[in-house]
Write a protein that holds these residues in place. Sequence first.
Motif, PDB file in Angstrom:
ATOM      1  N   HIS A  44      95.104  60.890  58.832  1.00  0.00           N
ATOM      2  CA  HIS A  44      95.589  59.537  59.105  1.00  0.00           C
ATOM      3  C   HIS A  44      94.596  58.805  59.999  1.00  0.00           C
ATOM      4  CE1 HIS A  44      99.408  56.923  59.907  1.00  0.00           C
ATOM      5  NE2 HIS A  44      98.544  56.336  59.104  1.00  0.00           N
ATOM      6  N   ARG A  45      94.070  59.497  60.985  1.00  0.00           N
ATOM      7  CA  ARG A  45      93.062  58.908  61.885  1.00  0.00           C
ATOM      8  C   ARG A  45      91.807  58.551  61.083  1.00  0.00           C
ATOM      9  NH1 ARG A  45      93.973  61.865  65.780  1.00  0.00           N
ATOM     10  NH2 ARG A  45      92.833  63.697  65.084  1.00  0.00           N
ATOM     11  N   TRP A  46      91.369  59.459  60.190  1.00  0.00           N
ATOM     12  CA  TRP A  46      90.174  59.194  59.386  1.00  0.00           C
ATOM     13  C   TRP A  46      90.373  57.946  58.530  1.00  0.00           C
ATOM     14  CZ3 TRP A  46      88.842  58.454  54.363  1.00  0.00           C
ATOM     15  CH2 TRP A  46      87.471  58.463  54.069  1.00  0.00           C
ATOM     16  N   ILE A  47      91.523  57.829  57.883  1.00  0.00           N
ATOM     17  CA  ILE A  47      91.808  56.659  57.045  1.00  0.00           C
ATOM     18  C   ILE A  47      91.729  55.379  57.877  1.00  0.00           C
ATOM     19  CG2 ILE A  47      93.605  55.480  55.719  1.00  0.00           C
ATOM     20  CD1 ILE A  47      94.548  58.334  54.835  1.00  0.00           C
ATOM     21  N   THR A  48      92.316  55.412  59.057  1.00  0.00           N
ATOM     22  CA  THR A  48      92.333  54.242  59.938  1.00  0.00           C
ATOM     23  C   THR A  48      90.935  53.881  60.434  1.00  0.00           C
ATOM     24  OG1 THR A  48      94.572  54.794  60.645  1.00  0.00           O
ATOM     25  CG2 THR A  48      93.320  53.311  62.076  1.00  0.00           C
ATOM     26  N   GLU A  49      90.131  54.884  60.748  1.00  0.00           N
ATOM     27  CA  GLU A  49      88.797  54.651  61.306  1.00  0.00           C
ATOM     28  C   GLU A  49      87.731  54.349  60.258  1.00  0.00           C
ATOM     29  OE1 GLU A  49      88.086  58.124  63.706  1.00  0.00           O
ATOM     30  OE2 GLU A  49      89.483  57.457  65.261  1.00  0.00           O
ATOM     31  N   HIS A  50      88.012  54.630  58.992  1.00  0.00           N
ATOM     32  CA  HIS A  50      87.042  54.419  57.910  1.00  0.00           C
ATOM     33  C   HIS A  50      87.675  53.637  56.755  1.00  0.00           C
ATOM     34  CE1 HIS A  50      85.762  58.087  60.060  1.00  0.00           C
ATOM     35  NE2 HIS A  50      84.559  57.563  59.914  1.00  0.00           N
ATOM     36  N   PRO A  51      88.106  52.408  57.009  1.00  0.00           N
ATOM     37  CA  PRO A  51      88.842  51.667  55.977  1.00  0.00           C
ATOM     38  C   PRO A  51      88.050  51.418  54.697  1.00  0.00           C
ATOM     39  CG  PRO A  51      88.291  50.230  57.812  1.00  0.00           C
ATOM     40  CD  PRO A  51      87.958  51.628  58.237  1.00  0.00           C
ATOM     41  N   ALA A  52      86.757  51.175  54.778  1.00  0.00           N
ATOM     42  CA  ALA A  52      85.975  50.915  53.566  1.00  0.00           C
ATOM     43  C   ALA A  52      85.888  52.178  52.705  1.00  0.00           C
ATOM     44  CB  ALA A  52      84.583  50.406  53.919  1.00  0.00           C
ATOM     45  N   LYS A  53      85.576  53.300  53.316  1.00  0.00           N
ATOM     46  CA  LYS A  53      85.520  54.562  52.576  1.00  0.00           C
ATOM     47  C   LYS A  53      86.900  54.934  52.055  1.00  0.00           C
ATOM     48  CE  LYS A  53      81.596  56.666  54.952  1.00  0.00           C
ATOM     49  NZ  LYS A  53      81.159  57.775  55.799  1.00  0.00           N
ATOM     50  N   ALA A  54      87.922  54.710  52.874  1.00  0.00           N
ATOM     51  CA  ALA A  54      89.296  55.024  52.465  1.00  0.00           C
ATOM     52  C   ALA A  54      89.707  54.190  51.253  1.00  0.00           C
ATOM     53  CB  ALA A  54      90.257  54.809  53.629  1.00  0.00           C
ATOM     54  N   ALA A  55      89.250  52.957  51.188  1.00  0.00           N
ATOM     55  CA  ALA A  55      89.575  52.090  50.045  1.00  0.00           C
ATOM     56  C   ALA A  55      88.924  52.602  48.773  1.00  0.00           C
ATOM     57  CB  ALA A  55      89.150  50.655  50.330  1.00  0.00           C
ATOM     58  N   THR A  56      87.715  53.165  48.857  1.00  0.00           N
ATOM     59  CA  THR A  56      87.052  53.672  47.654  1.00  0.00           C
ATOM     60  C   THR A  56      87.784  54.885  47.093  1.00  0.00           C
ATOM     61  OG1 THR A  56      85.516  55.185  48.773  1.00  0.00           O
ATOM     62  CG2 THR A  56      84.787  52.889  48.453  1.00  0.00           C
ATOM     63  N   ARG A  57      88.618  55.518  47.896  1.00  0.00           N
ATOM     64  CA  ARG A  57      89.384  56.686  47.459  1.00  0.00           C
ATOM     65  C   ARG A  57      90.857  56.358  47.214  1.00  0.00           C
ATOM     66  NH1 ARG A  57      85.595  58.092  51.542  1.00  0.00           N
ATOM     67  NH2 ARG A  57      84.050  59.534  50.688  1.00  0.00           N
TER      68      ARG A  57
END
Length: 109
Positions: free
Chosen positions: A54-67
């Motif tokens: 959850h922290r990773w998703i919040t801290e890396h929104p651009a990368k999280a969006a690609t996934r």
Amino acid sequence: MSQKTARALVYSRSAGVCERCGHQHATEWHHRKNRSQGGKWTAANGLHVCSQCHRWITEHPAKAATRGYVVRSWQSPLEVPVRLAWHGYVILDDIGGMTPALIDLGGAA
């Protein structure tokens, strides 16, 4: 859909395991599309994740969006593929299920 129903469907789908990493106990709900952007309490809009993911998703929104972990305000969670541990890219539905996605967003975990 009520918050209680959405949580029950997503928790059942995850079987208590983080849907991003597939290794940790899932303890947190993540809205793929933020409520402030019109995201609802639905199974397609929710992920059951561990606190680290959850922290990773919040801290890396651009990368999280690609996934597919983040859905943009103009997108629908019912249409954006998401990469789930053990399943690859899938399209989530609002009854707690998923179907294989025809399009791979190209992201890695």
